[in-house]
Design a protein around this motif. Structure first.
Motif, PDB file in Angstrom:
ATOM      1  N   ASP A 242      64.517  16.562 -75.334  1.00  0.00           N
ATOM      2  CA  ASP A 242      64.355  17.745 -76.182  1.00  0.00           C
ATOM      3  C   ASP A 242      65.669  18.509 -76.349  1.00  0.00           C
ATOM      4  O   ASP A 242      65.999  18.987 -77.441  1.00  0.00           O
ATOM      5  N   ALA A 243      66.444  18.618 -75.266  1.00  0.00           N
ATOM      6  CA  ALA A 243      67.732  19.323 -75.348  1.00  0.00           C
ATOM      7  C   ALA A 243      68.713  18.567 -76.238  1.00  0.00           C
ATOM      8  O   ALA A 243      69.473  19.177 -77.004  1.00  0.00           O
ATOM      9  N   LEU A 244      68.679  17.233 -76.160  1.00  0.00           N
ATOM     10  CA  LEU A 244      69.575  16.434 -76.994  1.00  0.00           C
ATOM     11  C   LEU A 244      69.237  16.589 -78.466  1.00  0.00           C
ATOM     12  O   LEU A 244      70.127  16.539 -79.326  1.00  0.00           O
ATOM     13  N   LEU A 245      67.962  16.804 -78.771  1.00  0.00           N
ATOM     14  CA  LEU A 245      67.558  17.033 -80.161  1.00  0.00           C
ATOM     15  C   LEU A 245      68.172  18.320 -80.686  1.00  0.00           C
ATOM     16  O   LEU A 245      68.730  18.355 -81.791  1.00  0.00           O
ATOM     17  N   GLY A 246      68.073  19.402 -79.893  1.00  0.00           N
ATOM     18  CA  GLY A 246      68.675  20.668 -80.306  1.00  0.00           C
ATOM     19  C   GLY A 246      70.166  20.556 -80.472  1.00  0.00           C
ATOM     20  O   GLY A 246      70.743  21.076 -81.443  1.00  0.00           O
ATOM     21  N   ALA A 247      70.824  19.847 -79.547  1.00  0.00           N
ATOM     22  CA  ALA A 247      72.268  19.668 -79.617  1.00  0.00           C
ATOM     23  C   ALA A 247      72.665  18.837 -80.834  1.00  0.00           C
ATOM     24  O   ALA A 247      73.671  19.119 -81.496  1.00  0.00           O
ATOM     25  N   SER A 248      71.875  17.817 -81.145  1.00  0.00           N
ATOM     26  CA  SER A 248      72.175  16.954 -82.284  1.00  0.00           C
ATOM     27  C   SER A 248      72.098  17.713 -83.605  1.00  0.00           C
ATOM     28  O   SER A 248      72.973  17.584 -84.469  1.00  0.00           O
ATOM     29  N   VAL A 249      71.050  18.517 -83.756  1.00  0.00           N
ATOM     30  CA  VAL A 249      70.913  19.315 -84.986  1.00  0.00           C
ATOM     31  C   VAL A 249      72.068  20.299 -85.104  1.00  0.00           C
ATOM     32  O   VAL A 249      72.644  20.487 -86.188  1.00  0.00           O
ATOM     33  N   PHE A 250      72.461  20.909 -83.987  1.00  0.00           N
ATOM     34  CA  PHE A 250      73.600  21.836 -83.996  1.00  0.00           C
ATOM     35  C   PHE A 250      74.876  21.115 -84.412  1.00  0.00           C
ATOM     36  O   PHE A 250      75.668  21.639 -85.202  1.00  0.00           O
ATOM     37  N   MET A 251      75.092  19.895 -83.888  1.00  0.00           N
ATOM     38  CA  MET A 251      76.312  19.166 -84.217  1.00  0.00           C
ATOM     39  C   MET A 251      76.353  18.724 -85.666  1.00  0.00           C
ATOM     40  O   MET A 251      77.427  18.571 -86.250  1.00  0.00           O
ATOM     41  N   LEU A 252      75.203  18.515 -86.281  1.00  0.00           N
ATOM     42  CA  LEU A 252      75.184  18.211 -87.706  1.00  0.00           C
ATOM     43  C   LEU A 252      75.789  19.370 -88.492  1.00  0.00           C
ATOM     44  O   LEU A 252      76.518  19.169 -89.470  1.00  0.00           O
ATOM     45  N   LEU A 253      75.485  20.604 -88.042  1.00  0.00           N
ATOM     46  CA  LEU A 253      76.047  21.784 -88.698  1.00  0.00           C
ATOM     47  C   LEU A 253      77.540  21.919 -88.396  1.00  0.00           C
ATOM     48  O   LEU A 253      78.338  22.211 -89.280  1.00  0.00           O
ATOM     49  N   VAL A 254      77.916  21.684 -87.123  1.00  0.00           N
ATOM     50  CA  VAL A 254      79.325  21.801 -86.730  1.00  0.00           C
ATOM     51  C   VAL A 254      80.186  20.790 -87.472  1.00  0.00           C
ATOM     52  O   VAL A 254      81.295  21.095 -87.916  1.00  0.00           O
ATOM     53  N   ALA A 255      79.679  19.560 -87.615  1.00  0.00           N
ATOM     54  CA  ALA A 255      80.452  18.506 -88.255  1.00  0.00           C
ATOM     55  C   ALA A 255      80.751  18.812 -89.715  1.00  0.00           C
ATOM     56  O   ALA A 255      81.734  18.317 -90.278  1.00  0.00           O
ATOM     57  N   VAL A 256      79.915  19.632 -90.337  1.00  0.00           N
ATOM     58  CA  VAL A 256      80.142  20.023 -91.724  1.00  0.00           C
ATOM     59  C   VAL A 256      81.294  21.021 -91.824  1.00  0.00           C
ATOM     60  O   VAL A 256      82.082  21.014 -92.769  1.00  0.00           O
ATOM     61  N   VAL A 257      81.429  21.878 -90.810  1.00  0.00           N
ATOM     62  CA  VAL A 257      82.398  22.966 -90.841  1.00  0.00           C
ATOM     63  C   VAL A 257      83.749  22.573 -90.253  1.00  0.00           C
ATOM     64  O   VAL A 257      84.800  22.956 -90.758  1.00  0.00           O
ATOM     65  N   PHE A 258      83.709  21.742 -89.175  1.00  0.00           N
ATOM     66  CA  PHE A 258      84.941  21.409 -88.453  1.00  0.00           C
ATOM     67  C   PHE A 258      85.325  19.943 -88.652  1.00  0.00           C
ATOM     68  O   PHE A 258      84.480  19.092 -88.910  1.00  0.00           O
ATOM     69  N   ASN A 259      86.590  19.657 -88.488  1.00  0.00           N
ATOM     70  CA  ASN A 259      87.106  18.309 -88.594  1.00  0.00           C
ATOM     71  C   ASN A 259      86.922  17.606 -87.255  1.00  0.00           C
ATOM     72  O   ASN A 259      87.867  17.451 -86.481  1.00  0.00           O
ATOM     73  N   VAL A 260      85.708  17.135 -86.984  1.00  0.00           N
ATOM     74  CA  VAL A 260      85.400  16.573 -85.665  1.00  0.00           C
ATOM     75  C   VAL A 260      86.241  15.346 -85.336  1.00  0.00           C
ATOM     76  O   VAL A 260      86.748  15.228 -84.224  1.00  0.00           O
ATOM     77  N   PRO A 261      86.429  14.378 -86.229  1.00  0.00           N
ATOM     78  CA  PRO A 261      87.172  13.188 -85.844  1.00  0.00           C
ATOM     79  C   PRO A 261      88.598  13.494 -85.412  1.00  0.00           C
ATOM     80  O   PRO A 261      89.188  12.717 -84.686  1.00  0.00           O
ATOM     81  N   GLY A 262      89.137  14.645 -85.830  1.00  0.00           N
ATOM     82  CA  GLY A 262      90.534  14.971 -85.601  1.00  0.00           C
ATOM     83  C   GLY A 262      91.054  15.066 -84.193  1.00  0.00           C
ATOM     84  O   GLY A 262      92.032  14.489 -83.860  1.00  0.00           O
ATOM     85  N   VAL A 263      90.540  15.788 -83.227  1.00  0.00           N
ATOM     86  CA  VAL A 263      89.312  16.585 -83.427  1.00  0.00           C
ATOM     87  C   VAL A 263      89.771  18.020 -83.380  1.00  0.00           C
ATOM     88  O   VAL A 263      90.219  18.467 -82.348  1.00  0.00           O
ATOM     89  N   ALA A 264      89.713  18.761 -84.482  1.00  0.00           N
ATOM     90  CA  ALA A 264      90.283  20.102 -84.507  1.00  0.00           C
ATOM     91  C   ALA A 264      89.184  21.125 -84.564  1.00  0.00           C
ATOM     92  O   ALA A 264      88.786  21.576 -85.632  1.00  0.00           O
ATOM     93  N   PHE A 265      88.637  21.481 -83.425  1.00  0.00           N
ATOM     94  CA  PHE A 265      87.583  22.501 -83.388  1.00  0.00           C
ATOM     95  C   PHE A 265      88.186  23.867 -83.656  1.00  0.00           C
ATOM     96  O   PHE A 265      89.259  24.160 -83.196  1.00  0.00           O
TER      97      PHE A 265
END
Length: 265
Positions: A242-265
């Motif tokens: 259940d926690a991984l589900l919440g984290a996954s949905v959050f990361m979908l939002l983060v990946a849209v805003v930040f350059n994750v592969p870079g990785v420049a948070f």
């Protein structure tokens, strides 16, 4: 005849054994990537939708299994398709479920949709950003759970949200944030993520905890202790992930805003 008082640690050995088995299987799939991780994600996602159905309507297991099979088919197809438009197919199972239920229709719709999107997100996070950053995400969730479990059992104290999750304490919740921050800091030492990953890790930890809270609220609403009994010491897959589900949905939002592969948070 006297009976000994149950200890806070009575279930530790069973939990550790189950966690070790899940860790080995999960780690192997994450490292291998590709079809191996996809198969694991599809299986786990389908089982969680089955568990969701059974919590709401446990007198019709066959329908639950059919919905789980449909979830597996749809998720496999959307992974291969790889487009956001394909994700619209995730509305199929929630919609069918709604037509088959007499109660908790909105509950099933929201959770079934969220489970599928989270599973899809994890697979694409692995495909697009690689092993290292999926490892980071999973370590944040795992360390949050481990730190929270031990701190909560050792220190106790005020409850975080007693009406929803009576076992979760503020000490365990804060310990989870601290553990996540440590994971983020470690990743700054050998990646180019920068210091913001520490903050993101803590927010990711909180998102995972909210996933746990959401599932706890669902179980209380349904009047069940666990989503199923598939995993000794942990309940069902929904209870474990259940926690991984919440984290996954959050990361979908983060990946849209930040350059994750870079990785420049």
């Amino acid at each position: 005849m006297t009976t000994s008082k149950p200890s806070n640690w009575d279930d530790l050995s069973v939990r550790v054994a189950s966690s070790a088995a899940m860790t080995i299987i999960g780690a192997a799939a994450v490292i291998a990537g590709g079809v191996w991780f996809q198969m694991l994600a599809v299986f786990v996602t389908a089982v969680m939708v089955w568990e969701l159905w059974m919590m709401i309507r446990n007198d019709e297991p066959t329908k639950g299994m059919l919905l789980a099979a449909l979830v597996a088919s749809i998720l496999s197809g959307t992974i291969a398709d790889g487009t956001l438009i394909g994700v619209l197919l995730f509305f199929v199972v929630p919609t069918i479920g709604v037509t088959q239920l007499k109660k908790e229709r909105l509950t099933f719709f929201i959770f079934a949709l969220g489970i599928q999107v989270a599973g899809w997100g994890l697979v694409h996070f692995r495909m697009e950003f690689g092993f290292l950053w999926l490892l980071w995400l999973m370590l944040v969730v795992i360390i949050t759970d481990v730190f929270g479990y031990f701190a909560g059992r050792a220190f106790g104290g005020p409850k975080f949200w007693p009406k929803i999750s009576p076992k979760k304490t503020w000490s365990g919740t804060i310990a989870g944030w601290i553990g996540a921050a440590l994971v983020g800091y470690i990743f700054t030492l050998f990646t180019n993520a920068g210091s913001w990953i520490v903050v993101i890790s803590m927010v990711l930890s909180f998102a995972g905890q909210m996933g746990d809270i959401a599932e706890s609220a669902l179980k209380r609403r349904m009047g069940v202790k666990d989503s199923s009994t598939l995993i000794p010491g942990h309940g069902g897959l929904f209870d474990r992930f259940d926690a991984l589900l919440g984290a996954s949905v959050f990361m979908l939002l983060v990946a849209v805003v930040f350059n994750v592969p870079g990785v420049a948070f």
